[in-house]
Design an enzyme around this catalytic site. Structure first.
Site, PDB file in Angstrom:
ATOM      1  N   ILE A 165      -7.882   5.027  -0.947  1.00  0.00           N
ATOM      2  CA  ILE A 165      -8.997   5.953  -0.730  1.00  0.00           C
ATOM      3  C   ILE A 165      -9.203   6.168   0.764  1.00  0.00           C
ATOM      4  CG2 ILE A 165     -10.156   5.408  -2.910  1.00  0.00           C
ATOM      5  CD1 ILE A 165     -11.919   3.400  -1.455  1.00  0.00           C
ATOM      6  N   ASP A 166      -8.169   5.795   1.549  1.00  0.00           N
ATOM      7  CA  ASP A 166      -8.320   5.721   3.006  1.00  0.00           C
ATOM      8  C   ASP A 166      -7.893   6.962   3.776  1.00  0.00           C
ATOM      9  OD1 ASP A 166      -5.485   5.688   3.047  1.00  0.00           O
ATOM     10  OD2 ASP A 166      -5.440   3.503   3.038  1.00  0.00           O
ATOM     11  N   ASN A 212       7.674  -3.825  -2.132  1.00  0.00           N
ATOM     12  CA  ASN A 212       6.395  -4.530  -2.035  1.00  0.00           C
ATOM     13  C   ASN A 212       6.634  -5.950  -1.519  1.00  0.00           C
ATOM     14  OD1 ASN A 212       3.567  -4.610  -2.445  1.00  0.00           O
ATOM     15  ND2 ASN A 212       3.828  -5.705  -4.362  1.00  0.00           N
ATOM     16  N   GLN A 218      -3.382   5.009  -4.993  1.00  0.00           N
ATOM     17  CA  GLN A 218      -4.630   4.314  -5.336  1.00  0.00           C
ATOM     18  C   GLN A 218      -5.527   4.239  -4.113  1.00  0.00           C
ATOM     19  OE1 GLN A 218      -3.804   0.588  -7.926  1.00  0.00           O
ATOM     20  NE2 GLN A 218      -1.984   0.842  -6.681  1.00  0.00           N
ATOM     21  N   ALA A 247      -2.575  -0.358  -1.658  1.00  0.00           N
ATOM     22  CA  ALA A 247      -3.185  -0.898  -0.437  1.00  0.00           C
ATOM     23  C   ALA A 247      -2.183  -1.469   0.565  1.00  0.00           C
ATOM     24  CB  ALA A 247      -4.201  -1.973  -0.808  1.00  0.00           C
ATOM     25  N   ARG A 279     -10.761  -6.097  -1.394  1.00  0.00           N
ATOM     26  CA  ARG A 279     -11.068  -7.319  -2.141  1.00  0.00           C
ATOM     27  C   ARG A 279     -11.303  -8.504  -1.216  1.00  0.00           C
ATOM     28  NH1 ARG A 279      -7.654  -4.525  -5.086  1.00  0.00           N
ATOM     29  NH2 ARG A 279      -8.270  -3.944  -7.189  1.00  0.00           N
ATOM     30  N   HIS A 320      -7.833   7.491  -7.130  1.00  0.00           N
ATOM     31  CA  HIS A 320      -9.172   6.897  -7.137  1.00  0.00           C
ATOM     32  C   HIS A 320     -10.143   7.643  -6.237  1.00  0.00           C
ATOM     33  CE1 HIS A 320      -7.243   2.835  -8.502  1.00  0.00           C
ATOM     34  NE2 HIS A 320      -7.468   3.638  -9.513  1.00  0.00           N
ATOM     35  N   THR A 325       2.042  -1.967  -3.693  1.00  0.00           N
ATOM     36  CA  THR A 325       1.018  -2.290  -4.689  1.00  0.00           C
ATOM     37  C   THR A 325       1.552  -3.348  -5.651  1.00  0.00           C
ATOM     38  OG1 THR A 325      -0.248  -1.447  -6.586  1.00  0.00           O
ATOM     39  CG2 THR A 325       1.756  -0.238  -6.033  1.00  0.00           C
ATOM     40  N   SER A 326       0.665  -4.237  -6.049  1.00  0.00           N
ATOM     41  CA  SER A 326       1.072  -5.244  -7.031  1.00  0.00           C
ATOM     42  C   SER A 326       1.034  -4.643  -8.439  1.00  0.00           C
ATOM     43  CB  SER A 326       0.189  -6.481  -6.944  1.00  0.00           C
ATOM     44  OG  SER A 326      -1.167  -6.094  -6.968  1.00  0.00           O
TER      45      SER A 326
END
Ligand code: ZN
Length: 232
Positions: A101-102, A208, A99, A23, A35, A117, A184-185
């Site tokens: 989805i955009d 990151n 990851q 993200a 989130r 995802h 990403t974490s």
């Protein structure tokens, strides 16, 4: 040599880099992490519920209202998406597992992309299975042809990932000669397990805003990935 210079050198020399993205890559494009979008008034309003199979099946209108907030059709790929896409064209064996989805990696014309995802921009009818246009889904969650419920092809909470997609991602990591974890974490399972399949001599780079939790040796560049990719 600074860490950044070391990473630039590794990237130049790499024949088969794999980018594992999240993200943070899309935040500069104006896409907030989902989130942060859930309601704060009731436990049931958590994104983990709103994006779950239960919510989809039992409270379709609530699910649909929330999912629509995740669409940002006006968002454009930023420097990170564009440079990664360029690298996938220059290096035939470069791969991207995201990851996100955009749709922004696709917008940037990225080759060898695995949407781990799924994607908000691939929609289908759950009754007749036909592919549906995103524009239609954003107007109504009911399929005009058959009255079935339309959904985006994303992996919801309580759903499992398709095996062939996991296998493709594992293959990408196991064949890579350089692993770059970007934006990403790296906490979401099973995505975060992918690096276990790497070759032991393939270096790991993390770009990151914050460090990730891993016992594996890695190079860390702190900050917005765009800063780094503007130099690539
Ligand atoms: Zn249908």
């Amino acid at each position: 040599m600074s860490v950044e210079e070391q990473v630039l050198k590794l990237l130049t020399e790499s024949k088969r880099p794999v980018f594992l993205t999240g993200a943070g890559l899309s935040v500069p494009s104006g896409i907030p992490d989902y989130r942060s979008l859930g309601g704060v008034y009731h436990d049931l309003e958590l994104p983990e519920y709103l994006l779950s199979r239960s919510c989809f099946e039992q409270e379709q209108e609530k699910f649909y209202t929330f999912v629509k907030k995740l669409y940002h059709p006006e968002a454009k790929p930023n420097e990170s998406h564009l440079k990664i896409a360029k690298l996938t064209k220059e290096k035939e064996s470069a791969k991207v597992v995201t990851q996100n989805i955009d749709h922004l990696h696709e917008e940037a014309d990225t080759k060898n992309l695995i949407n781990f995802h799924g994607s908000l921009y691939h929609c289908y009818c759950t009754k007749c299975n036909k592919t549906c246009l995103v524009d239609d889904y954003l107007v109504s969650n009911y399929h005009e042809d058959c009255g079935g419920i339309i959904r985006p092809d994303i992996v919801l909470y309580e759903e499992s990932l398709p095996n062939n997609r996991i296998e493709a991602a594992i293959k990408a990591v196991s064949e890579a000669d350089l692993i770059l974890i970007v934006g990403t974490s790296f906490k979401v399972y099973p995505f975060s397990q992918l690096i276990e399949y790497r070759q032991s001599n393939s270096p790991i780079v993390v770009i990151n805003k914050e460090e990730i939790e891993t016992s594996d040796n890695h190079l860390f560049i702190k900050g917005d990935a765009q800063n780094f990719f503007s130099k690539v």
